[in-house]
Design a protein around this motif. Structure first.
Motif, PDB file in Angstrom:
ATOM      1  N   ALA A 160      32.288 -41.060  18.208  1.00 34.51           N
ATOM      2  CA  ALA A 160      32.474 -39.618  18.405  1.00 34.51           C
ATOM      3  C   ALA A 160      33.780 -39.332  19.147  1.00 34.51           C
ATOM      4  N   LEU A 161      34.076 -40.141  20.136  1.00 37.45           N
ATOM      5  CA  LEU A 161      35.325 -39.961  20.880  1.00 37.45           C
ATOM      6  C   LEU A 161      36.526 -40.176  19.971  1.00 37.45           C
ATOM      7  N   ARG A 162      36.435 -41.165  19.101  1.00 36.44           N
ATOM      8  CA  ARG A 162      37.549 -41.405  18.176  1.00 36.44           C
ATOM      9  C   ARG A 162      37.811 -40.165  17.321  1.00 36.44           C
ATOM     10  N   GLU A 163      36.755 -39.522  16.871  1.00 36.27           N
ATOM     11  CA  GLU A 163      36.940 -38.308  16.069  1.00 36.27           C
ATOM     12  C   GLU A 163      37.601 -37.198  16.888  1.00 36.27           C
ATOM     13  N   ARG A 164      37.163 -37.043  18.122  1.00 38.00           N
ATOM     14  CA  ARG A 164      37.778 -36.017  18.986  1.00 38.00           C
ATOM     15  C   ARG A 164      39.265 -36.300  19.198  1.00 38.00           C
ATOM     16  N   LEU A 165      39.596 -37.588  19.413  1.00 30.85           N
ATOM     17  CA  LEU A 165      40.988 -37.960  19.700  1.00 30.85           C
ATOM     18  C   LEU A 165      41.892 -37.776  18.486  1.00 30.85           C
ATOM     19  N   THR A 166      41.319 -37.593  17.336  1.00 32.58           N
ATOM     20  CA  THR A 166      42.121 -37.384  16.124  1.00 32.58           C
ATOM     21  C   THR A 166      42.861 -36.052  16.169  1.00 32.58           C
ATOM     22  N   THR A 167      42.266 -35.073  16.838  1.00 37.56           N
ATOM     23  CA  THR A 167      42.820 -33.708  16.762  1.00 37.56           C
ATOM     24  C   THR A 167      43.292 -33.126  18.096  1.00 37.56           C
ATOM     25  N   VAL A 168      42.913 -33.731  19.229  1.00 40.60           N
ATOM     26  CA  VAL A 168      43.291 -33.121  20.514  1.00 40.60           C
ATOM     27  C   VAL A 168      44.794 -33.253  20.757  1.00 40.60           C
ATOM     28  N   ALA A 169      45.308 -32.390  21.637  1.00 40.59           N
ATOM     29  CA  ALA A 169      46.696 -32.556  22.080  1.00 40.59           C
ATOM     30  C   ALA A 169      46.816 -33.931  22.738  1.00 40.59           C
ATOM     31  N   TRP A 170      47.951 -34.607  22.482  1.00 42.34           N
ATOM     32  CA  TRP A 170      48.053 -35.991  22.987  1.00 42.34           C
ATOM     33  C   TRP A 170      48.719 -36.004  24.372  1.00 42.34           C
ATOM     34  N   ASP A 171      47.909 -35.645  25.369  1.00 37.50           N
ATOM     35  CA  ASP A 171      48.373 -35.706  26.753  1.00 37.50           C
ATOM     36  C   ASP A 171      47.180 -36.066  27.631  1.00 37.50           C
ATOM     37  N   LYS A 172      47.444 -36.386  28.881  1.00 40.62           N
ATOM     38  CA  LYS A 172      46.422 -36.892  29.791  1.00 40.62           C
ATOM     39  C   LYS A 172      45.260 -35.917  29.946  1.00 40.62           C
ATOM     40  N   ALA A 173      45.573 -34.636  30.122  1.00 41.95           N
ATOM     41  CA  ALA A 173      44.519 -33.650  30.371  1.00 41.95           C
ATOM     42  C   ALA A 173      43.599 -33.502  29.169  1.00 41.95           C
ATOM     43  N   ALA A 174      44.174 -33.458  27.970  1.00 38.84           N
ATOM     44  CA  ALA A 174      43.358 -33.282  26.768  1.00 38.84           C
ATOM     45  C   ALA A 174      42.502 -34.515  26.496  1.00 38.84           C
ATOM     46  N   ILE A 175      43.080 -35.683  26.724  1.00 39.14           N
ATOM     47  CA  ILE A 175      42.320 -36.926  26.524  1.00 39.14           C
ATOM     48  C   ILE A 175      41.181 -37.011  27.527  1.00 39.14           C
ATOM     49  N   GLN A 176      41.472 -36.635  28.763  1.00 41.53           N
ATOM     50  CA  GLN A 176      40.427 -36.631  29.790  1.00 41.53           C
ATOM     51  C   GLN A 176      39.281 -35.704  29.401  1.00 41.53           C
ATOM     52  N   GLN A 177      39.613 -34.531  28.885  1.00 44.52           N
ATOM     53  CA  GLN A 177      38.571 -33.584  28.488  1.00 44.52           C
ATOM     54  C   GLN A 177      37.757 -34.117  27.307  1.00 44.52           C
ATOM     55  N   ALA A 178      38.423 -34.801  26.381  1.00 40.41           N
ATOM     56  CA  ALA A 178      37.712 -35.370  25.229  1.00 40.41           C
ATOM     57  C   ALA A 178      36.708 -36.420  25.693  1.00 40.41           C
ATOM     58  N   ILE A 179      37.099 -37.223  26.658  1.00 41.29           N
ATOM     59  CA  ILE A 179      36.189 -38.244  27.193  1.00 41.29           C
ATOM     60  C   ILE A 179      35.011 -37.585  27.900  1.00 41.29           C
ATOM     61  N   LYS A 180      35.303 -36.569  28.711  1.00 36.68           N
ATOM     62  CA  LYS A 180      34.223 -35.868  29.432  1.00 36.68           C
ATOM     63  C   LYS A 180      33.242 -35.220  28.456  1.00 36.68           C
ATOM     64  N   ASP A 181      33.761 -34.593  27.415  1.00 38.36           N
ATOM     65  CA  ASP A 181      32.894 -33.948  26.436  1.00 38.36           C
ATOM     66  C   ASP A 181      32.003 -34.976  25.735  1.00 38.36           C
ATOM     67  N   THR A 182      32.564 -36.130  25.460  1.00 40.06           N
ATOM     68  CA  THR A 182      31.789 -37.187  24.798  1.00 40.06           C
ATOM     69  C   THR A 182      30.680 -37.702  25.712  1.00 40.06           C
ATOM     70  N   ILE A 183      31.026 -37.899  26.968  1.00 40.03           N
ATOM     71  CA  ILE A 183      30.037 -38.384  27.944  1.00 40.03           C
ATOM     72  C   ILE A 183      28.885 -37.390  28.061  1.00 40.03           C
ATOM     73  N   THR A 184      29.229 -36.104  28.134  1.00 34.60           N
ATOM     74  CA  THR A 184      28.193 -35.063  28.251  1.00 34.60           C
ATOM     75  C   THR A 184      27.307 -35.031  27.012  1.00 34.60           C
ATOM     76  N   GLU A 185      27.963 -35.091  25.865  1.00 34.85           N
ATOM     77  CA  GLU A 185      27.222 -35.011  24.598  1.00 34.85           C
ATOM     78  C   GLU A 185      26.230 -36.158  24.444  1.00 34.85           C
ATOM     79  N   HIS A 186      26.636 -37.373  24.894  1.00 38.48           N
ATOM     80  CA  HIS A 186      25.792 -38.551  24.683  1.00 38.48           C
ATOM     81  C   HIS A 186      25.003 -38.944  25.934  1.00 38.48           C
ATOM     82  N   LYS A 187      25.082 -38.092  26.960  1.00 41.12           N
ATOM     83  CA  LYS A 187      24.303 -38.307  28.184  1.00 41.12           C
ATOM     84  C   LYS A 187      24.561 -39.705  28.792  1.00 41.12           C
TER      85      LYS A 187
END
Length: 464
Positions: free
Chosen positions: A395-422
């Protein structure tokens, strides 16, 4: 100082610039700079059979790398043979030197006879001219050496800059050969003529030269030349307690340049290896010059400590300009066949990882993951990339396909994945490190990933 301070370093080009010679060069350079004097580089190349141009080049490169700039030189002894001959001729005329026709075979027999009688071995003076003495007939076909007529009575003394007063009896020394049969001068003679001509005022060198100093002082006196002040530095011991040797460990300055050490760190460490300024461990070149007045030199041997050098180097790497580190890391990577662009992205990588590294080699080890495929260990894959976390990583790989490629966006993608998968952060971050970086520990994973090309991260996550 009543006259301008002039120091020198005089390596022999029969090999690399040894760490001990480099320390002596540093002290000589710092002393001259402290007193506003001159520092001279002389190449003692009279050992023609063993001297090489490669060694000369390596010595000059090591001096340049350490930043030990010299005011005169390099001066080569083999270009001064006419001057040595001029001085020899003057000494022969003055009676302070003489021709000796003793053959090597006769010298060997002489020593064997002295050993058999329990005597100290040495030249017996058979060709030494004395009032009323009849010398042997000059043998045909034997080229003479020239010997210095060393005084036989009294003592030689000097106030050593490191060891204090030293007194040695003249009877301990025989008549030194100052010119070989081929016309090439020996070390103890050439060094005196060189230092005399070059107006050297202070000579720092290793304490293995202490036994040479009485001969040299007597030659100075015979020539009517002013004596320099001598400072004999104790040896450097390896971590095995023995004198540093090329047979044991890295003792060439060039080894440390290649090994990823910074020259200012090596200079700092070498300075402290036999000298101190209070409790100061880290100091600049300018501070060293300001403090180095020839005092506080240790009389005891110094102990080489590779771990301490690595610590010192790590402190300098932390403070180093990231662009400068990037240039050095790029060279390290190229030596491994990795072509990395030396640009701001490499500098940013250095900024992120340099606090973890003691050398630029270690820094290159870390940064190679950005340019070549990684191979995570089977243990790391088994321990961290489990079936339980694979859905989250996909799921994280899919998110990283489209997010802005910077530290803040990557951090948010990881947080969203963690929340989604508990899950908790380590449950995702560690396997992410293993797959993308090839190891379980790195700096903050969002910062690390932001420095990758996006497609590299996505390709490595597709191995799931």
């Amino acid at each position: 100082m009543t006259s301008k301070v002039r120091t020198r370093i005089a390596p022999s080009p029969t090999g690399f610039l040894h760490l001990g010679t480099a320390r002596t060069a540093l002290y000589s350079w710092a002393y001259a700079r402290h007193h506003g004097g001159d520092f001279v580089l002389r190449i003692e190349d009279t050992d023609v059979a063993r001297s090489t141009q490669d060694s000369v080049d390596q010595i000059l490169q090591s001096m340049h790398w350490l930043g030990l700039d010299y005011d005169e030189g390099p001066i080569y002894q083999m270009q001064r043979l006419a001057r040595y001959q001029e001085v020899i001729d003057g000494m022969l005329a003055a009676g302070t030197a003489y021709r000796c026709y003793t053959t090597p075979e006769e010298l060997d027999a002489m020593r064997e006879q002295q050993k058999a009688r329990g005597e100290k071995t040495g030249y017996d003076g058979r060709w030494r001219p004395e009032p009323g003495k009849v010398l042997p007939p000059v043998p045909e076909g034997v080229k003479p050496v020239i010997r210095f007529k060393n005084p036989r009575e009294g003592t030689v003394s000097w106030d050593d800059l490191v060891k204090g007063e030293i007194v040695i009896a003249n009877k301990e020394f025989d008549d030194l050969i100052i010119q070989r049969a081929d016309g090439v001068p020996t070390y103890n003679f050439a060094v005196v003529v060189d230092d005399w001509d070059m107006k050297i005022t202070h000579v720092f060198r290793g304490d293995e030269h202490i036994n040479n100093t009485p001969w040299q002082i007597n030659i100075y006196i015979a020539l009517g030349a002013a004596l320099p002040q001598f400072g004999h530095l104790p040896v450097i011991l390896g971590d095995d307690g023995l004198k540093l040797s090329k047979r044991r460990g890295a003792v060439a300055v060039s080894n440390y340049e290649e090994g990823g050490y910074l020259p200012e760190a090596m200079l700092n460490y070498l300075a402290r290896l036999g000298w101190s300024h209070g409790d100061d461990e880290l100091f600049s070149r300018e501070q060293l010059v300001g403090w180095f007045d020839g005092t506080h030199l240790n009389k005891s041997p110094a102990q080489w400590d590779a771990a301490k050098l690595s610590w010192v180097n790590a402190q300098y790497i932390k403070q180093a300009d990231d662009g400068r580190l990037a240039t050095q890391v790029a060279a390290q990577l190229r030596s491994r066949g990795i072509e990395a662009v030396d640009d701001s992205s490499l500098a940013g990588m250095c900024a992120l990882f340099k606090d973890r590294c003691a050398t630029t080699v270690e820094l290159a080890d870390w940064l190679s993951m950005y340019f070549v495929p990684v191979a995570p260990s089977a243990d790391d894959l088994a321990s961290h990339v489990t079936e339980a976390v694979k859905p989250a990583l996909i799921a994280l790989r899919e998110r990283l396909t489209t997010v802005a490629w910077d530290k803040a966006a990557i951090q948010q993608a990881i947080k969203d994945t963690i929340t989604e998968h508990k899950l908790k952060m380590p449950q995702v971050a560690i396997p992410l490190r293993v797959l993308v970086c090839g190891r379980a520990q790195t700096p903050s994973i969002d910062a690390v990933l932001s420095l990758f090309n996006r497609h590299v991260v996505l390709d490595r996550l597709r191995t799931l």
